[in-house]
Scaffold this active site. Structure first.
Site, mmCIF file in Angstrom:
data_model
loop_
_atom_site.group_PDB
_atom_site.id
_atom_site.type_symbol
_atom_site.label_atom_id
_atom_site.label_comp_id
_atom_site.label_asym_id
_atom_site.label_seq_id
_atom_site.Cartn_x
_atom_site.Cartn_y
_atom_site.Cartn_z
ATOM 1 N N CYS A 59 24.493 76.889 156.806
ATOM 2 C CA CYS A 59 23.196 76.383 157.230
ATOM 3 C C CYS A 59 22.733 77.230 158.396
ATOM 4 O O CYS A 59 23.535 77.878 159.071
ATOM 5 C CB CYS A 59 23.287 74.946 157.723
ATOM 6 S SG CYS A 59 23.511 73.745 156.410
ATOM 7 N N ASN A 95 24.583 72.748 161.683
ATOM 8 C CA ASN A 95 25.305 73.739 160.889
ATOM 9 C C ASN A 95 26.786 73.508 161.133
ATOM 10 O O ASN A 95 27.238 73.581 162.267
ATOM 11 C CB ASN A 95 24.910 75.160 161.314
ATOM 12 C CG ASN A 95 25.799 76.239 160.686
ATOM 13 O OD1 ASN A 95 25.985 77.300 161.264
ATOM 14 N ND2 ASN A 95 26.332 75.996 159.518
ATOM 15 N N GLY A 96 27.503 73.239 160.070
ATOM 16 C CA GLY A 96 28.939 73.045 160.208
ATOM 17 C C GLY A 96 29.406 71.898 159.348
ATOM 18 O O GLY A 96 28.661 71.407 158.496
ATOM 19 N N TYR A 153 30.631 88.132 156.003
ATOM 20 C CA TYR A 153 29.614 87.861 154.993
ATOM 21 C C TYR A 153 28.389 87.060 155.446
ATOM 22 O O TYR A 153 27.262 87.445 155.157
ATOM 23 C CB TYR A 153 30.268 87.134 153.810
ATOM 24 C CG TYR A 153 29.283 86.669 152.782
ATOM 25 C CD1 TYR A 153 28.765 87.546 151.839
ATOM 26 C CD2 TYR A 153 28.826 85.345 152.775
ATOM 27 C CE1 TYR A 153 27.832 87.122 150.910
ATOM 28 C CE2 TYR A 153 27.892 84.924 151.856
ATOM 29 C CZ TYR A 153 27.402 85.811 150.916
ATOM 30 O OH TYR A 153 26.473 85.397 150.018
ATOM 31 N N GLY A 157 21.036 79.656 154.077
ATOM 32 C CA GLY A 157 20.862 78.467 153.241
ATOM 33 C C GLY A 157 19.558 78.539 152.479
ATOM 34 O O GLY A 157 18.515 78.788 153.074
HETATM 35 P P1 5GP Z 1 33.245 85.780 143.544
HETATM 36 O O1 5GP Z 1 34.491 86.580 143.740
HETATM 37 O O2 5GP Z 1 33.462 84.331 143.834
HETATM 38 O O3 5GP Z 1 32.621 85.957 142.228
HETATM 39 O O4 5GP Z 1 32.147 86.243 144.568
HETATM 40 C C1 5GP Z 1 32.337 87.174 145.589
HETATM 41 C C2 5GP Z 1 30.977 87.547 146.108
HETATM 42 O O5 5GP Z 1 30.374 86.416 146.683
HETATM 43 C C3 5GP Z 1 31.015 88.632 147.167
HETATM 44 O O6 5GP Z 1 30.109 89.636 146.786
HETATM 45 C C4 5GP Z 1 30.533 87.963 148.418
HETATM 46 O O7 5GP Z 1 29.549 88.762 149.039
HETATM 47 C C5 5GP Z 1 29.923 86.678 147.976
HETATM 48 N N1 5GP Z 1 30.339 85.549 148.821
HETATM 49 C C6 5GP Z 1 31.482 85.408 149.499
HETATM 50 N N2 5GP Z 1 31.474 84.255 150.183
HETATM 51 C C7 5GP Z 1 30.288 83.672 149.952
HETATM 52 C C8 5GP Z 1 29.683 82.447 150.400
HETATM 53 O O8 5GP Z 1 30.259 81.687 151.156
HETATM 54 N N3 5GP Z 1 28.442 82.170 149.949
HETATM 55 C C9 5GP Z 1 27.809 82.991 149.084
HETATM 56 N N4 5GP Z 1 26.596 82.638 148.706
HETATM 57 N N5 5GP Z 1 28.337 84.135 148.646
HETATM 58 C C10 5GP Z 1 29.570 84.475 149.072
HETATM 59 MG MG MG Z 2 28.171 89.906 147.638
#
Ligand code: 5GP
Ligand code: MG
Length: 480
Positions: free
Chosen positions: A23, A125-126, A267, A51
């Site tokens: 968030c 947020n949290g 990230y 978000g």
């Molecule tokens: P997965 O391995 O689950 O298919 O996805 C990895 C990808 O999801 C990576 O490219 C990373 O940038 C992204 N990612 C990692 N953590 C999160 C998160 O907490 N939220 C979102 N929306 N994307 C994430």
């Molecule tokens: Mg990604």
């Protein structure tokens, strides 16, 4: 390859439920002639990466709190008519990505309530780890709740403690003694803007100034967008109160142990933000450089999974001397893959989002950098695409360690089953995603990357070392 350890491969790949959540929060106390709702709107736009599910703004107008919130992206939720309606001298705003499967309007923030002490609007947020326990206790005493999120627990506690406290900060301090977990809060009350950061400082929160007006925001990029100046981070355990007399700080103790979420650097946060003294961009670039040293590879071109892998890919290229190129094109009009709450849609999402640049990658040995592998859907799809488009080899390098443990502080990973690295070795994952080689950055290396950081880190998703005890029903209620 024999799949083992009781986890069905299809379940891993397709998964169930939601995975991640974040968030963004923002607040402004106007001492000039700024249009606070409009500034909040722009800053929420800059925090949109935190978000995309709902957005909201509350303003103090005289002694009344006006607000508007709804499901959708910031520009979908607000228009000129709404912004003009939200006239006031103090504003707070929120963007949300939910967890625990509940994505409906009641959970959108700010939450606005009336209690004995007066009106309060809250943006959080949290994630509290003991929200279920507190909520059960309050419900037994007759409290009613309108949402399923833990932020309402915070409001309930403040409302109760305010009755027996002489000041709002005293009530907030009492609330902080009860709750455990992560919380970066902004609160609005007639005449006062308040910022609160949990004692471990798990989520970021900073203070800025625009002319004579004070701002509190999740990330410094929300200050930049409106031309505000960064003043400092809210300290872990600190309560910041802003009113007509200026800024007042109340520090609550935690013995000084801080645990900022390291995933903010990997990230969540925007690369142009600075958190607790460290630049997110530099940290990601460093991660790429260390990755090249830890897992060197003979290849022709370094490419990134855009956008999250781009900064690390540039660092990898600089360190290895292998040129960086754009091997995947990202459709800018598709949001994060995780916007779609359902995994089937998420799979299509990856293809909608990326397209390989055939002319760039054909016949090449590629190093493909991404910031993380969680379920592995993204990397598997991308590698397939690159190979179909004619890449000779694809060597995947990940600028963080294997994610093995669930997070209870705002990255909602419902069960270890969905984390590919909790059940499979690096070699098994390499085979599942179809890479020619796979290398992850070490945790030791990662923790060095936020150069100049003035805090400790939570890296529980990698090593299982949580900064506090986690009750069995943690994560039952959450907000983002
Ligand atoms: P997965 O391995 O689950 O298919 O996805 C990895 C990808 O999801 C990576 O490219 C990373 O940038 C992204 N990612 C990692 N953590 C999160 C998160 O907490 N939220 C979102 N929306 N994307 C994430
Ligand atoms: Mg990604």
């Amino acid at each position: 390859m024999q799949l083992k350890k009781g986890i069905d491969k299809m379940q891993l790949i397709q998964g169930t439920g939601k995975l991640h959540e974040e968030c963004g929060v923002f607040g402004i106390y106007n001492n000039d002639s700024h249009d606070v709702a409009r500034l909040t709107y722009y800053s929420l736009y800059a925090l949109q990466h935190r978000g995309q599910e709902s957005a909201g703004i509350a303003v103090n107008n005289g002694n009344t709190i006006l607000y508007h919130k709804d499901m959708g992206l910031v520009p979908e939720v607000f228009n000129e008519v709404v912004i003009n309606y939200l006239k006031g001298d103090i504003a707070i705003g929120h963007v949300r990505y939910s967890t625990t499967g509940e994505s409906f309007r009641e959970n959108a923030q700010p939450m606005v309530i009336k209690c004995r002490g007066g009106q309060i609007a809250l943006a959080h947020n949290g994630n509290l780890v003991n929200a279920a326990e507190i909520r059960n206790r309050l419900e037994e005493e007759g409290a009613i709740f309108q949402s399923t999120n833990d932020s309402e627990v915070i409001l309930n506690l403040i409302s109760r403690y305010w009755i027996s406290s002489s000041t709002i900060e005293e009530a907030i301090q009492k609330m902080m003694k009860d709750v455990r977990g992560s919380y970066s809060l902004v609160l609005l009350m007639p005449g006062v803007l308040i910022g609160v950061r949990d004692p471990f400082g798990i989520r970021p929160l900073c203070i800025g100034k625009l002319d004579n007006s004070y701002i509190i925001a999740s990330e410094s990029c929300a200050l930049d967008v409106i031309g505000a100046e960064f003043i400092r981070d809210v300290e872990p355990g600190e309560i910041v109160l802003i009113d007509k007399n200026g800024l007042k700080s109340v520090k609550t103790g935690n013995g000084g142990k801080t645990s900022l979420c390291i995933f903010e650097f990997i990230y969540f946060a925007r690369p142009d933000s600075t958190i607790d003294g460290a630049s997110v961009h530099i940290s990601r670039y460093e991660a790429g450089r260390l990755l090249a040293r830890e897992h060197p590879v003979d290849a022709d071109l370094v490419i990134a999974a855009p956008d999250s892998g781009v900064t690390a890919a540039m660092g990898f290229s600089a360190e290895s001397g292998i040129p960086y190129g754009q091997g995947l094109l990202k459709n800018r009009y598709v949001g994060r893959t995780f916007i779609q709450p359902d995994q089937g849609q998420r799979e299509i999402g990856v293809m909608l989002k990326f397209n390989p640049m055939k002319s760039v990658i054909r016949g090449k040995r590629l190093v493909m950098i991404d910031d993380s592998i969680v379920r592995s859907t993204t990397s598997r799809r991308i590698i397939q695409m690159l190979k179909n488009a004619g890449a000779k080899e694809v060597h995947m390098r990940v600028s963080s360690p294997p994610v093995k443990y669930p997070c209870y502080f705002g990255v909602d990973i419902p069960s270890r089953k969905q984390l590919v690295a909790s059940a499979y070795s690096v070699e098994e994952i390499r085979e599942m995603i179809g890479a020619d080689s796979l290398g992850y950055l070490s945790l030791e290396g990662l923790l060095k990357t936020p150069l100049g950081a003035k805090c400790g880190f939570c890296s529980a998703c990698f090593d299982g070392k949580y900064p506090m005890e986690i009750p069995a029903d943690a994560g039952k209620f959450s907000c983002g």
